[in-house]
Design a protein around this motif. Structure first.
Motif, mmCIF file in Angstrom:
data_model
loop_
_atom_site.group_PDB
_atom_site.id
_atom_site.type_symbol
_atom_site.label_atom_id
_atom_site.label_comp_id
_atom_site.label_asym_id
_atom_site.label_seq_id
_atom_site.Cartn_x
_atom_site.Cartn_y
_atom_site.Cartn_z
ATOM 1 N N GLU A 399 0.834 -1.209 0.000
ATOM 2 C CA GLU A 399 0.000 0.000 0.000
ATOM 3 C C GLU A 399 0.869 1.258 0.000
ATOM 4 O O GLU A 399 0.594 2.225 -0.717
ATOM 5 N N VAL A 400 1.930 1.241 0.791
ATOM 6 C CA VAL A 400 2.826 2.409 0.860
ATOM 7 C C VAL A 400 3.493 2.665 -0.487
ATOM 8 O O VAL A 400 3.545 3.805 -0.972
ATOM 9 N N ILE A 401 3.997 1.602 -1.122
ATOM 10 C CA ILE A 401 4.678 1.820 -2.400
ATOM 11 C C ILE A 401 3.681 2.219 -3.495
ATOM 12 O O ILE A 401 4.028 2.983 -4.400
ATOM 13 N N THR A 402 2.451 1.719 -3.407
ATOM 14 C CA THR A 402 1.438 2.092 -4.405
ATOM 15 C C THR A 402 1.161 3.586 -4.340
ATOM 16 O O THR A 402 1.160 4.289 -5.368
ATOM 17 N N LYS A 403 0.918 4.088 -3.142
ATOM 18 C CA LYS A 403 0.673 5.520 -2.971
ATOM 19 C C LYS A 403 1.888 6.349 -3.371
ATOM 20 O O LYS A 403 1.761 7.435 -3.956
ATOM 21 N N THR A 404 3.078 5.838 -3.069
ATOM 22 C CA THR A 404 4.310 6.556 -3.424
ATOM 23 C C THR A 404 4.489 6.609 -4.941
ATOM 24 O O THR A 404 4.895 7.633 -5.494
ATOM 25 N N LEU A 405 4.192 5.511 -5.611
ATOM 26 C CA LEU A 405 4.268 5.498 -7.075
ATOM 27 C C LEU A 405 3.342 6.542 -7.690
ATOM 28 O O LEU A 405 3.724 7.257 -8.631
ATOM 29 N N THR A 407 2.243 9.324 -6.303
ATOM 30 C CA THR A 407 2.782 10.653 -6.030
ATOM 31 C C THR A 407 3.933 10.991 -6.958
ATOM 32 O O THR A 407 3.985 12.075 -7.573
ATOM 33 N N LEU A 408 4.873 10.059 -7.097
ATOM 34 C CA LEU A 408 6.044 10.299 -7.941
ATOM 35 C C LEU A 408 5.658 10.446 -9.420
ATOM 36 O O LEU A 408 6.218 11.267 -10.149
ATOM 37 N N ALA A 409 4.674 9.648 -9.841
ATOM 38 C CA ALA A 409 4.294 9.665 -11.256
ATOM 39 C C ALA A 409 3.535 10.925 -11.638
ATOM 40 O O ALA A 409 3.360 11.195 -12.831
ATOM 41 N N ASN A 410 3.084 11.670 -10.656
ATOM 42 C CA ASN A 410 2.362 12.916 -10.971
ATOM 43 C C ASN A 410 3.184 14.158 -10.686
ATOM 44 O O ASN A 410 2.643 15.270 -10.721
ATOM 45 N N GLU A 411 4.466 13.964 -10.424
ATOM 46 C CA GLU A 411 5.364 15.119 -10.282
ATOM 47 C C GLU A 411 5.819 15.568 -11.659
ATOM 48 O O GLU A 411 5.997 14.767 -12.575
#
Length: 412
Positions: A399-405, A407-411
């Motif tokens: 779940e943590v890596i999914t949310k992080t992905l 966030t990073l993909a929308n920078e």
């Protein structure tokens, strides 16, 4: 957000490839067992709608396009194992990465940047005495000549094994990627140590990765009759090896740094019979540290000790450097992003270094940002058929890596 039941079932399924009767797996690099595991994951990747390609060393890339033509956010790990290994080392990172990307796609969450799932070739050093081969090639750290010189116990070179496996190793130069190919790279992995379990923390955020220096040492003495040769007239290669083994241990325990570790992983004596003084011995030496200066200090002390011990005993030695890597500090931006996303999910985390090497240590050469997440493993056991994880921890970390992905993909 993720499908926990699906992820659990797919982890069970892939654990059948190379499965052992007593538990665990043996799935060596470029083996038929690894080939079956790779094909299984590629089938899952195709079902997600990924575009799949393989490079000259066999690294697999599965891509989902984003809204804009920007460098991708990647996540991955490896599928090969050590002999008599566990089902989660490496494999967990591939399967959780796949589930994260799949969940984002299924829920139609927008992402400016593409996603890539990477399956690295030959991460374990068990077969060719060199680890993280696929990521080293990607980072431009390995030549074709190096692959030809690395050989397994049967004398098969890494180059030959990769070619037989179907890799286009003759086009190796094309596998090297330029800097900033990826915007970010994440890797999920079992901790391979006891810290997270002891502290009852489900997710570890890795701050840095220790690097290894590895040697192949050959000692040449003289084989003689064990009964007829006086003690003061012997050139016993195994006795010399024993002294060197203790020297390696002493350097790590007493003379290098607080985080230095050193291991002699094998000692093969020849002729290896009870009534003959061993004439030659081959040793494998592994030194690791998260501190570069202390790593180099330990290596130098061990080299000097080998020189002195063999000189005093009248033996000849050859010392070959197999690997000489540099410890890596991971990206503060990724660390902060992982922390923030975990806090939003109310999932406890702990920052800690990695004493083991991973493909992530080479990714800063090709990725602008690089980070890692650890999942606790039972009693810290890894590289062992008893390797085990708590699936609740796996789901929290995914779940943590999914949310992080996301966030990073929308920078920008």
């Amino acid at each position: 957000m993720i499908n926990a039941t699906r992820l659990s079932e797919e982890i069970k399924t892939i654990s059948r490839f190379g499965a052992l009767p007593q538990g665990g797996i043996t799935r060596l690099a470029f083996s038929k067992e690894e080939a079956h595991a790779r094909e299984y994951v590629k089938t899952l990747m195709q079902a997600v709608g990924m575009t799949i390609r393989e490079d000259a060393i066999g690294n697999i890339f599965g891509r989902i396009e984003g809204e804009l033509p920007l460098p991708a956010v990647a996540i991955g790990s490896h599928l090969d194992s050590v002999p008599l290994g566990g089902c989660f080392d490496g494999t967990l990172g591939v399967m959780c990465g796949l589930e994260a990307i799949r969940a984002i796609k299924e829920q139609k969450i927008s992402h400016k940047r593409p996603f890539e799932l990477i399956i690295f070739s030959c991460e374990e050093s068990s077969r060719f005495n060199m680890a993280t081969v696929g990521s080293k090639v990607m980072a431009g750290k390995l030549s074709t000549e190096a692959l030809e010189n690395l050989k397994d116990k049967e004398g098969i070179s890494l180059y030959e094994a990769a070619k037989e496996f179907g890799c286009a190793v003759e086009t190796m130069d094309n596998a090297t990627l330029p800097p900033d190919t990826f915007y970010a790279y994440l890797e999920l992995h079992i901790e391979q140590g006891p810290v997270l379990e002891n502290k009852n923390i489900p997710v570890g955020i890795v701050t840095g990765i220790a690097a290894p220096i590895r040697y192949a040492l050959t000692l040449q003495g003289r084989a003689d009759h064990s009964g007829a040769t006086p003690m003061n007239m012997r050139a016993d290669a195994l006795a010399c090896a024993a002294e060197i083994i203790l020297h390696v241990e002493n350097v790590a325990k007493e003379k290098a740094g607080e985080t230095t570790v050193a291991t002699v992983g094998f000692a093969n004596a020849t002729p290896g019979v009870l009534n003959v003084i061993p004439g030659s011995v081959s040793l494998g030496i592994d030194i690791r540290d998260i501190d570069h200066a202390n790593l180099e200090k330990a290596a130098l002390l061990i080299e000097k000790g080998i020189e002195k011990i063999t000189h005093d005993r009248g033996l000849i030695y050859t010392l070959k450097v197999l690997t000489h890597d540099i410890p890596v500090s991971l990206d503060k931006k990724i660390i902060e992003t992982l922390e923030n996303e975990a806090k939003k999910l109310h999932i406890p985390t702990l920052k800690l270094p990695s004493g083991a090497g991973h493909d992530a240590m080479h990714m800063p050469y090709v990725s602008t940002h690089t980070g890692m997440v650890f999942v606790p493993c039972k009693e810290g056991i890894s590289h062992n058929i008893a390797e085990e994880v708590n699936m609740d921890d796996v789901m929290y970390a995914t779940e943590v890596i999914t949310k992080t992905l996301i966030t990073l993909a929308n920078e920008g």
